[in-house]
Scaffold this motif. Structure first.
Motif, PDB file in Angstrom:
ATOM      1  N   ASN A  41     -63.190  -7.402 108.227  1.00 54.31           N
ATOM      2  CA  ASN A  41     -64.332  -7.773 109.059  1.00 54.31           C
ATOM      3  C   ASN A  41     -65.210  -8.814 108.391  1.00 54.31           C
ATOM      4  O   ASN A  41     -65.760  -9.698 109.055  1.00 54.31           O
ATOM      5  CB  ASN A  41     -65.148  -6.524 109.390  1.00 54.31           C
ATOM      6  N   GLU A  42     -65.346  -8.721 107.082  1.00 52.08           N
ATOM      7  CA  GLU A  42     -66.119  -9.729 106.364  1.00 52.08           C
ATOM      8  C   GLU A  42     -65.434 -11.088 106.447  1.00 52.08           C
ATOM      9  O   GLU A  42     -66.078 -12.119 106.640  1.00 52.08           O
ATOM     10  CB  GLU A  42     -66.276  -9.315 104.908  1.00 52.08           C
ATOM     11  N   ALA A  43     -64.103 -11.088 106.315  1.00 51.67           N
ATOM     12  CA  ALA A  43     -63.360 -12.341 106.409  1.00 51.67           C
ATOM     13  C   ALA A  43     -63.489 -12.957 107.801  1.00 51.67           C
ATOM     14  O   ALA A  43     -63.646 -14.170 107.950  1.00 51.67           O
ATOM     15  CB  ALA A  43     -61.887 -12.092 106.084  1.00 51.67           C
ATOM     16  N   ILE A  44     -63.450 -12.096 108.841  1.00 52.18           N
ATOM     17  CA  ILE A  44     -63.624 -12.593 110.207  1.00 52.18           C
ATOM     18  C   ILE A  44     -65.025 -13.169 110.378  1.00 52.18           C
ATOM     19  O   ILE A  44     -65.215 -14.246 110.944  1.00 52.18           O
ATOM     20  CB  ILE A  44     -63.377 -11.468 111.218  1.00 52.18           C
ATOM     21  N   GLY A  45     -66.012 -12.435 109.869  1.00 52.49           N
ATOM     22  CA  GLY A  45     -67.395 -12.876 110.024  1.00 52.49           C
ATOM     23  C   GLY A  45     -67.692 -14.192 109.340  1.00 52.49           C
ATOM     24  O   GLY A  45     -68.546 -14.951 109.785  1.00 52.49           O
ATOM     25  N   GLN A 101     -71.602  -3.316 105.169  1.00 51.79           N
ATOM     26  CA  GLN A 101     -71.552  -4.291 106.261  1.00 51.79           C
ATOM     27  C   GLN A 101     -71.330  -3.600 107.603  1.00 51.79           C
ATOM     28  O   GLN A 101     -70.550  -2.665 107.714  1.00 51.79           O
ATOM     29  CB  GLN A 101     -70.420  -5.276 106.007  1.00 51.79           C
ATOM     30  N   PHE A 102     -72.037  -4.088 108.635  1.00 51.57           N
ATOM     31  CA  PHE A 102     -71.943  -3.539 109.990  1.00 51.57           C
ATOM     32  C   PHE A 102     -71.943  -4.675 111.001  1.00 51.57           C
ATOM     33  O   PHE A 102     -72.322  -5.808 110.687  1.00 51.57           O
ATOM     34  CB  PHE A 102     -73.143  -2.647 110.315  1.00 51.57           C
ATOM     35  N   GLY A 151     -63.810  -0.450 109.826  1.00 54.63           N
ATOM     36  CA  GLY A 151     -64.666  -1.177 108.884  1.00 54.63           C
ATOM     37  C   GLY A 151     -65.918  -1.725 109.542  1.00 54.63           C
ATOM     38  O   GLY A 151     -66.900  -2.043 108.862  1.00 54.63           O
ATOM     39  N   MET A 152     -65.926  -1.809 110.876  1.00 56.01           N
ATOM     40  CA  MET A 152     -67.098  -2.311 111.597  1.00 56.01           C
ATOM     41  C   MET A 152     -68.277  -1.358 111.540  1.00 56.01           C
ATOM     42  O   MET A 152     -69.408  -1.745 111.789  1.00 56.01           O
ATOM     43  CB  MET A 152     -66.733  -2.571 113.063  1.00 56.01           C
ATOM     44  N   VAL A 153     -68.017  -0.072 111.221  1.00 58.06           N
ATOM     45  CA  VAL A 153     -69.104   0.914 111.220  1.00 58.06           C
ATOM     46  C   VAL A 153     -69.440   1.372 109.811  1.00 58.06           C
ATOM     47  O   VAL A 153     -69.966   2.460 109.609  1.00 58.06           O
ATOM     48  CB  VAL A 153     -68.769   2.122 112.115  1.00 58.06           C
ATOM     49  N   PRO A 204     -74.052  -1.001 115.412  1.00 64.58           N
ATOM     50  CA  PRO A 204     -73.927   0.079 114.436  1.00 64.58           C
ATOM     51  C   PRO A 204     -74.976   0.032 113.326  1.00 64.58           C
ATOM     52  O   PRO A 204     -75.386   1.078 112.821  1.00 64.58           O
ATOM     53  CB  PRO A 204     -72.519  -0.131 113.861  1.00 64.58           C
ATOM     54  N   LEU A 205     -75.429  -1.170 112.958  1.00 67.18           N
ATOM     55  CA  LEU A 205     -76.452  -1.261 111.909  1.00 67.18           C
ATOM     56  C   LEU A 205     -77.756  -0.624 112.370  1.00 67.18           C
ATOM     57  O   LEU A 205     -78.369   0.176 111.646  1.00 67.18           O
ATOM     58  CB  LEU A 205     -76.683  -2.724 111.523  1.00 67.18           C
ATOM     59  N   TYR A 206     -78.208  -0.951 113.563  1.00 66.66           N
ATOM     60  CA  TYR A 206     -79.445  -0.354 114.080  1.00 66.66           C
ATOM     61  C   TYR A 206     -79.283   1.155 114.264  1.00 66.66           C
ATOM     62  O   TYR A 206     -80.215   1.924 113.990  1.00 66.66           O
ATOM     63  CB  TYR A 206     -79.842  -1.018 115.396  1.00 66.66           C
ATOM     64  N   THR A 207     -78.117   1.586 114.715  1.00 67.80           N
ATOM     65  CA  THR A 207     -77.864   3.021 114.864  1.00 67.80           C
ATOM     66  C   THR A 207     -77.944   3.721 113.516  1.00 67.80           C
ATOM     67  O   THR A 207     -78.527   4.810 113.390  1.00 67.80           O
ATOM     68  CB  THR A 207     -76.489   3.257 115.500  1.00 67.80           C
TER      69      THR A 207
END
Length: 600
Positions: free
Chosen positions: A237-241, A372-373, A225-227, A377-380
């Protein structure tokens, strides 16, 4: 001892593969993405409770009445949490990764079982694959396949591949050697021996390997989910963030329900496909007698039930499905259904600006996907063209390294908020600590620690390489890499106990309104001048859609507007960002016309 440039060699190999084998990765990406889209379309098409019924019938056939009832209850619970679509995305990703993993692992396992030399070569490779940290697989997956489903599938199948190979080899090697010798004595070919004797007898062990592949795939799907793969991994990942325990618990329970269902069904299927397993199950049922909670219908009856429900689901999709809602709610259909993908990091200003533009663009007739990234990964994704734009780049200082690496592949559409500031902060009850100079000689008070955020964040590199050295603190304090939510959790814990703590923070940030904090002064200017929050797009996006490009270039928000929108989103809770944006826009009705003006 001189440093061995192992990493440099790996980077050189990756660059060579990208330049010379890019066509192969593009082909594989097309195959993976196409398979994923097809399975996801099938799973998303029926009404949730109808698909839950189909899955329940399968459980009823394989495991009995209780399993069927619990399956329906479990999937209905996922639907009641509002996580059905995300759960099907995760299930699709796991199924595709599992299918591909089995296509590779079963032949390799057979080969290894029939050749000790191959087994000796394969075994250390599998050991390496299983012990390498799972998140490492995301890096080459992004580089070779971009972000999204294809990267998640590749990372998942590589991580889950090993047990499929091991269990296939083990199952075939455990087949009684006397049976194999007898078959050979009667002139049976090696191929016939494999297909008629070894594989049927090894099926229970092979299916145990399939079970492990699926379980590892589910665990990796959450990390993927991070990518930008979305699904339940994106929710985790959203919950962690955002440090949202509620959302994390809901997504976690949904993953557990999927895992239990797949685990039980593959275990039962292993029994059904094995001749020995079927005989043992038949003897057990005969000994028990007829019990309603363990009753299992005949395969033909179960198949009829699945077909009937599938036909009903298909009929509802064709004849009774809900109409697609109009995207241009105010009649200004500029986009005419064109798709735009926005990427975002789960930071407050990024979430607020992303969902603001998602709502605005949808009202202007676009189909908008917000993905979400993490920062890297977002810049990539932007550089590779998988994402159209993002609104949370801190330039020229904080994200300088990302801009240096990817800037030639991106377009800067300008700053919409600023200046920002980076700082170290302490609670207001820390008397006598008002500037960075005041930290000198007080490492014992703070246990020699500065609680930081993600190591990939630009401010962390600046803090370690410049700020601490400027004030002579680099030998006295250790910067602890963690994450934004972990840093905020440490701050909350220390603040509640009135304990000393130094944390990395930035402005604007809601922590300054929730806690009484002091920004440590920077008389030497080591942090540099404040950044602007920039909108970056893939190369050529503004030329492809000049209307949206101009809107983004003219985009501005005041501090009052931004903090008000962030407060509205925090109040609404996770998963309701767009509802919060709509509520906020209702209080600021003229803003849509100002941010996205339309002639006529």
């Amino acid at each position: 001892m001189p440093r061995i440039p192992f990493g440099d060699g790996v980077n050189a190999a990756v660059d060579w593969l990208l330049h010379h084998m890019g066509w192969l990765f593009d082909l594989l990406k097309t195959v993976f993405t196409g398979t994923y889209d097809a399975i996801d379309a099938v799973l998303q098409a029926p009404e949730p409770l109808l698909l839950a019924g189909i899955l329940a019938v399968v459980a009823f056939w394989l495991r009995g009445t209780v399993a069927g009832v619990l399956t329906f209850a479990g999937f209905a619970f996922i639907d009641s949490l509002g996580l059905w679509e995300d759960a099907m995305v995760t299930l699709s990703l796991v199924l595709v990764a599992t299918l591909i993993a089995l296509v590779v692992s079963v032949p390799v396992g057979i080969w290894a079982a029939r050749s000790d030399r191959v087994s000796a070569v394969v075994r250390p490779v599998l050991d390496f694959m299983q012990t390498l940290p799972a998140m490492i697989y995301l890096i080459p997956a992004i580089l070779f396949f971009g972000t999204g489903a294809s990267a998640g599938i590749v990372a998942t199948l590589i991580f889950a591949l090993a047990p499929g190979v091991r269990m296939t080899e083990l199952g075939i090697r455990q087949v009684d050697a006397e049976l194999v010798e007898a078959a050979e004595a009667f002139g049976t070919t090696p191929r016939a021996t494999l297909l008629r004797i070894q594989l049927p007898l090894a099926l229970p062990t092979v299916m145990a390997g399939v079970n492990q592949v699926i379980m590892l795939g589910l665990s990796m799907a959450a990390i993927a989910g991070m990518v930008g793969t979305g699904g339940l991994g994106g929710d985790v990942n959203e919950a962690i963030g955002q440090l949202d325990v509620g959302l994390g618990s809901e997504a976690g329970v949904a993953i557990v329900i999927l895992a239990i269902y797949l685990d039980r069904m593959t275990g039962a299927l292993g029994t059904q496909v094995s001749p020995l397993g079927r005989r043992a199950a038949a003897r057990a049922r005969a000994a028990e007698g007829l019990r309603i909670w363990s009753y299992r219908p005949r395969p033909a009856v179960a198949l009829v039930g699945v077909v009937v429900l599938a036909l009903v689901a298909g009929g509802m999709g064709v004849f009774g499905g809900p109409a697609t809602p109009a995207t241009a709610a105010d009649g200004k259909d500029v986009g005419q259904g064109r798709k735009i993908t926005i990427g975002y990091i789960p930071w407050d200003e990024g979430v607020a600006s992303t969902f603001l533009w998602k709502e605005i663009l949808e009202r202007r007739g676009y189909q908008v996907e917000a993905r979400q990234f993490d920062a890297g990964p977002l810049y990539t994704s932007l550089a590779q063209g998988d994402v159209d734009f993002e609104t949370d780049s801190w330039l020229p200082t904080t994200h300088a390294e990302y801009w240096k690496k990817y800037g030639k592949q991106l377009d800067d559409l300008g700053s919409w908020y600023g200046p920002t500031s980076l700082e170290l902060s302490v609670p207001a009850y820390m008397k006598g600590v008002d500037s960075l100079d005041d930290l000198k000689g007080k490492a014992g008070t703070f246990d020699g620690r500065i609680t930081g955020i993600e190591s990939s964040a630009g401010m962390m590199g600046l803090l370690k390489s410049k700020v601490l050295k400027a004030y002579g603190l680099d030998g006295e304090y250790k910067v602890v890499d963690s994450s934004t939510p972990a840093m905020l959790a440490e701050l909350k814990r220390a603040y509640a106990k009135k304990e000393p703590i130094v944390v990395t923070l930035w402005s604007p940030h809601w922590a300054y309104s929730d806690y009484d904090l002091k920004k440590l002064k920077d008389p030497k200017g080591a942090w540099g001048k404040g950044d602007g929050v920039h909108t970056l797009s893939r190369k050529g996006f503004a030329q492809d859609d000049p209307v949206v490009g101009k809107w983004l270039k003219d985009f501005r928000l005041t501090e009052k507007q931004l903090t008000g929108l962030e407060a509205e989103i925090n109040k609404a809770g996770k998963g309701k960002q767009q509802d919060a944006v709509r509520s906020w826009l209702d209080k600021n009705p003229s803003l849509i016309g100002e941010l996205a003006p339309v002639k006529g």
